[in-house]
Enzyme design. Structure first.
Site, PDB file in Angstrom:
ATOM      1  N   ASN A   1      -3.841   8.337   8.814  1.00 58.10           N
ATOM      2  CA  ASN A   1      -4.521   7.260   8.099  1.00 58.10           C
ATOM      3  C   ASN A   1      -5.179   6.265   9.080  1.00 58.10           C
ATOM      4  O   ASN A   1      -4.494   5.536   9.788  1.00 58.10           O
ATOM      5  CB  ASN A   1      -3.471   6.560   7.218  1.00 58.10           C
ATOM      6  CG  ASN A   1      -4.074   5.457   6.386  1.00 58.10           C
ATOM      7  OD1 ASN A   1      -4.968   4.745   6.836  1.00 58.10           O
ATOM      8  ND2 ASN A   1      -3.577   5.331   5.169  1.00 58.10           N
TER       9      ASN A   1
ATOM     10  N   ASP B   1       7.386   4.752   6.838  1.00 55.62           N
ATOM     11  CA  ASP B   1       7.597   5.313   5.510  1.00 55.62           C
ATOM     12  C   ASP B   1       7.727   4.135   4.554  1.00 55.62           C
ATOM     13  O   ASP B   1       8.316   3.114   4.910  1.00 55.62           O
ATOM     14  CB  ASP B   1       8.863   6.179   5.464  1.00 55.62           C
ATOM     15  CG  ASP B   1       8.902   6.996   4.185  1.00 55.62           C
ATOM     16  OD1 ASP B   1       7.996   7.811   3.963  1.00 55.62           O
ATOM     17  OD2 ASP B   1       9.841   6.810   3.381  1.00 55.62           O
ATOM     18  N   SER B   2       7.147   4.268   3.378  1.00 53.22           N
ATOM     19  CA  SER B   2       7.142   3.116   2.488  1.00 53.22           C
ATOM     20  C   SER B   2       7.229   3.535   1.034  1.00 53.22           C
ATOM     21  O   SER B   2       7.114   4.718   0.700  1.00 53.22           O
ATOM     22  CB  SER B   2       5.875   2.298   2.728  1.00 53.22           C
ATOM     23  OG  SER B   2       4.735   3.111   2.598  1.00 53.22           O
TER      24      SER B   2
ATOM     25  N   PHE C   1      -4.827   1.038  -2.145  1.00 53.55           N
ATOM     26  CA  PHE C   1      -4.565   2.416  -2.574  1.00 53.55           C
ATOM     27  C   PHE C   1      -3.289   2.436  -3.410  1.00 53.55           C
ATOM     28  O   PHE C   1      -2.636   1.398  -3.597  1.00 53.55           O
ATOM     29  CB  PHE C   1      -4.419   3.332  -1.344  1.00 53.55           C
ATOM     30  CG  PHE C   1      -3.182   3.009  -0.511  1.00 53.55           C
ATOM     31  CD1 PHE C   1      -3.194   1.934   0.359  1.00 53.55           C
ATOM     32  CD2 PHE C   1      -2.014   3.767  -0.622  1.00 53.55           C
ATOM     33  CE1 PHE C   1      -2.062   1.621   1.115  1.00 53.55           C
ATOM     34  CE2 PHE C   1      -0.882   3.467   0.128  1.00 53.55           C
ATOM     35  CZ  PHE C   1      -0.911   2.387   0.998  1.00 53.55           C
ATOM     36  N   GLY C   2      -2.934   3.605  -3.882  1.00 52.26           N
ATOM     37  CA  GLY C   2      -1.635   3.820  -4.538  1.00 52.26           C
ATOM     38  C   GLY C   2      -1.340   2.846  -5.670  1.00 52.26           C
ATOM     39  O   GLY C   2      -2.122   2.689  -6.613  1.00 52.26           O
TER      40      GLY C   2
ATOM     41  N   LYS D   1      -4.240  -8.732   2.953  1.00 48.49           N
ATOM     42  CA  LYS D   1      -3.059  -7.913   2.654  1.00 48.49           C
ATOM     43  C   LYS D   1      -2.225  -7.666   3.913  1.00 48.49           C
ATOM     44  O   LYS D   1      -1.005  -7.813   3.877  1.00 48.49           O
ATOM     45  CB  LYS D   1      -3.478  -6.577   2.024  1.00 48.49           C
ATOM     46  CG  LYS D   1      -2.287  -5.742   1.592  1.00 48.49           C
ATOM     47  CD  LYS D   1      -2.671  -4.423   0.954  1.00 48.49           C
ATOM     48  CE  LYS D   1      -1.449  -3.531   0.865  1.00 48.49           C
ATOM     49  NZ  LYS D   1      -1.790  -2.134   0.526  1.00 48.49           N
TER      50      LYS D   1
ATOM     51  N   ARG E   1       4.105  -3.532   5.408  1.00 51.91           N
ATOM     52  CA  ARG E   1       3.823  -2.828   6.662  1.00 51.91           C
ATOM     53  C   ARG E   1       3.558  -3.832   7.781  1.00 51.91           C
ATOM     54  O   ARG E   1       4.056  -3.681   8.897  1.00 51.91           O
ATOM     55  CB  ARG E   1       2.632  -1.881   6.470  1.00 51.91           C
ATOM     56  CG  ARG E   1       2.438  -0.902   7.605  1.00 51.91           C
ATOM     57  CD  ARG E   1       1.461   0.211   7.250  1.00 51.91           C
ATOM     58  NE  ARG E   1       1.969   1.016   6.152  1.00 51.91           N
ATOM     59  CZ  ARG E   1       1.536   0.949   4.900  1.00 51.91           C
ATOM     60  NH1 ARG E   1       0.566   0.133   4.568  1.00 51.91           N
ATOM     61  NH2 ARG E   1       2.078   1.701   3.968  1.00 51.91           N
TER      62      ARG E   1
HETATM   63  P1  IMP Z   1       3.976   6.738   2.800  1.00 56.19           P
HETATM   64  O1  IMP Z   1       4.829   5.746   3.466  1.00 56.19           O
HETATM   65  O2  IMP Z   1       2.608   6.842   3.422  1.00 56.19           O
HETATM   66  O3  IMP Z   1       4.658   8.056   2.616  1.00 56.19           O
HETATM   67  O4  IMP Z   1       3.672   6.153   1.342  1.00 56.19           O
HETATM   68  C1  IMP Z   1       4.555   6.223   0.295  1.00 56.19           C
HETATM   69  C2  IMP Z   1       3.911   5.880  -1.016  1.00 56.19           C
HETATM   70  O5  IMP Z   1       4.294   4.542  -1.360  1.00 56.19           O
HETATM   71  C3  IMP Z   1       2.381   5.853  -1.036  1.00 56.19           C
HETATM   72  O6  IMP Z   1       1.850   7.092  -1.314  1.00 56.19           O
HETATM   73  C4  IMP Z   1       2.132   4.878  -2.168  1.00 56.19           C
HETATM   74  O7  IMP Z   1       2.281   5.527  -3.388  1.00 56.19           O
HETATM   75  C5  IMP Z   1       3.256   3.898  -2.052  1.00 56.19           C
HETATM   76  N1  IMP Z   1       2.839   2.727  -1.249  1.00 56.19           N
HETATM   77  C6  IMP Z   1       3.312   2.395  -0.025  1.00 56.19           C
HETATM   78  N2  IMP Z   1       2.692   1.297   0.442  1.00 56.19           N
HETATM   79  C7  IMP Z   1       1.801   0.943  -0.504  1.00 56.19           C
HETATM   80  C8  IMP Z   1       0.830  -0.113  -0.569  1.00 56.19           C
HETATM   81  O8  IMP Z   1       0.660  -0.943   0.329  1.00 56.19           O
HETATM   82  N3  IMP Z   1       0.094  -0.141  -1.696  1.00 56.19           N
HETATM   83  C9  IMP Z   1       0.226   0.748  -2.697  1.00 56.19           C
HETATM   84  N4  IMP Z   1       1.091   1.747  -2.690  1.00 56.19           N
HETATM   85  C10 IMP Z   1       1.886   1.851  -1.585  1.00 56.19           C
END
Ligand code: IMP
Length: 206
Positions: free
Chosen positions: A11, A78-79, A161-162, A184, A190
Site C-alpha cells: 500500500n 495489522d488493523s 477506504f474500508g 486522518k 496507524r
Molecule cells: P489490514 O491491517 O491492512 O489487514 O486491514 C484490516 C482491515 O481493517 C482493512 O481491510 C479494513 O477493512 C479495516 N481497516 C483498518 N484500518 C482502517 C481505516 O483506517 N479505515 C477503514 N477501515 C480500516
C-alpha cells in the site's frame, strides 16, 4: 548497523505515512516490493500484534535468504474495526468480514443494519492498529494505537477506504472518510501506533 526499514505492505499510502512520520530518524523506508520481496502470508494470528509479527517475520526470512537482512528492520502492521455492541466484531477479521472480495459498501450496510435501533451512546467503536518490528539480531517490538469513534447511520464521505464512511469521529464531527489524508494521519490508529513505535525505536537505537 540498521540503515533501512522494510515495510511489509503493498500500500503506497501506508509507505508515504511511515516515511513522513519517521523522516527525522535517518533511515531509508522502502516497501517489501521495492526490497524485491514477494511472499503470500497467511494472517492466522488471534491478535493484531500476532498478525503483524507473522508478516514481519515472513518478510525478514525472505530478506535473509536474499542475504539482505543485516541492515534492515522489518516492520508490518495489522488493523481492524471493533464495535462494542457487537462484542468487538469484526476485529481481527475486519478484512475477511463477509468475505475478502465483498465490497465495503455491502459490509458497511450490513454493520449499519446490525446496529438498527441502537442509540448513539451505545454505538461506540474504535479502529485499532498494531505495528511489529523485527531486528536483524532477532529482537522484536510491537506497538499499538487506537482512534475512538461511533458507528454512523449511513455512509458519509469518499476519502479513505474500508470502514471509513461509517466511522464517525465526534472530535471532528465527521467520518474518517470526510477527513483529508493529512487530517486522518494526525489522529489515526496507524499514526498513533507509528508514533509509539518511533519512541521505542529511538530508545533502542540511541
Ligand atoms: P489490514 O491491517 O491492512 O489487514 O486491514 C484490516 C482491515 O481493517 C482493512 O481491510 C479494513 O477493512 C479495516 N481497516 C483498518 N484500518 C482502517 C481505516 O483506517 N479505515 C477503514 N477501515 C480500516
Amino acid at each position: 548497523m540498521v540503515k533501512k526499514i522494510v515495510f511489509a505492505t503493498g500500500n503506497a499510502g501506508k509507505i508515504r505515512e511511515i516515511q513522513a512520520i519517521l523522516a527525522d530518524m535517518g533511515l531509508e523506508v522502502v516497501s517489501m516490493k521495492e526490497a524485491g520481496v514477494s511472499v503470500d502470508i497467511e494472517e492466522n494470528g488471534s491478535t493484531y500484534e500476532e498478525n503483524a509479527l507473522i508478516k514481519s517475520r515472513a518478510v525478514a526470512d525472505c530478506l535473509a535468504k536474499m542475504g539482505q537482512r543485516e541492515d534492515a528492520v522489518v516492520m508490518a502492521d495489522d488493523s481492524g474495526l471493533e464495535i462494542d455492541c457487537l462484542n468487538g466484531e469484526p476485529g481481527v477479521f475486519s478484512a475477511r468480514y463477509m468475505g475478502e472480495d465483498t465490497s465495503y459498501h455491502i459490509k458497511n450496510a450490513n454493520l449499519i443494519g446490525r446496529l438498527e435501533g441502537v442509540e448513539d451512546a451505545r454505538r461506540t467503536a474504535r479502529f485499532v492498529c498494531a505495528i511489529a518490528a523485527v531486528f536483524p539480531d532477532g529482537r522484536e517490538l510491537t506497538s499499538r494505537g487506537v482512534i475512538e469513534g461511533r458507528i454512523g447511520y449511513e455512509e458519509k464521505g469518499s476519502n479513505g477506504f474500508g470502514y471509513d464512511p461509517i466511522f464517525y469521529v465526534p472530535a471532528f464531527g465527521r467520518t474518517t472518510a470526510e477527513l483529508s489524508e493529512e487530517e486522518k494521519n494526525r489522529v489515526s490508529h496507524r499514526g498513533n501506533a507509528l508514533q509509539e513505535m518511533k519512541r521505542q525505536l529511538r530508545r533502542i537505537m540511541e
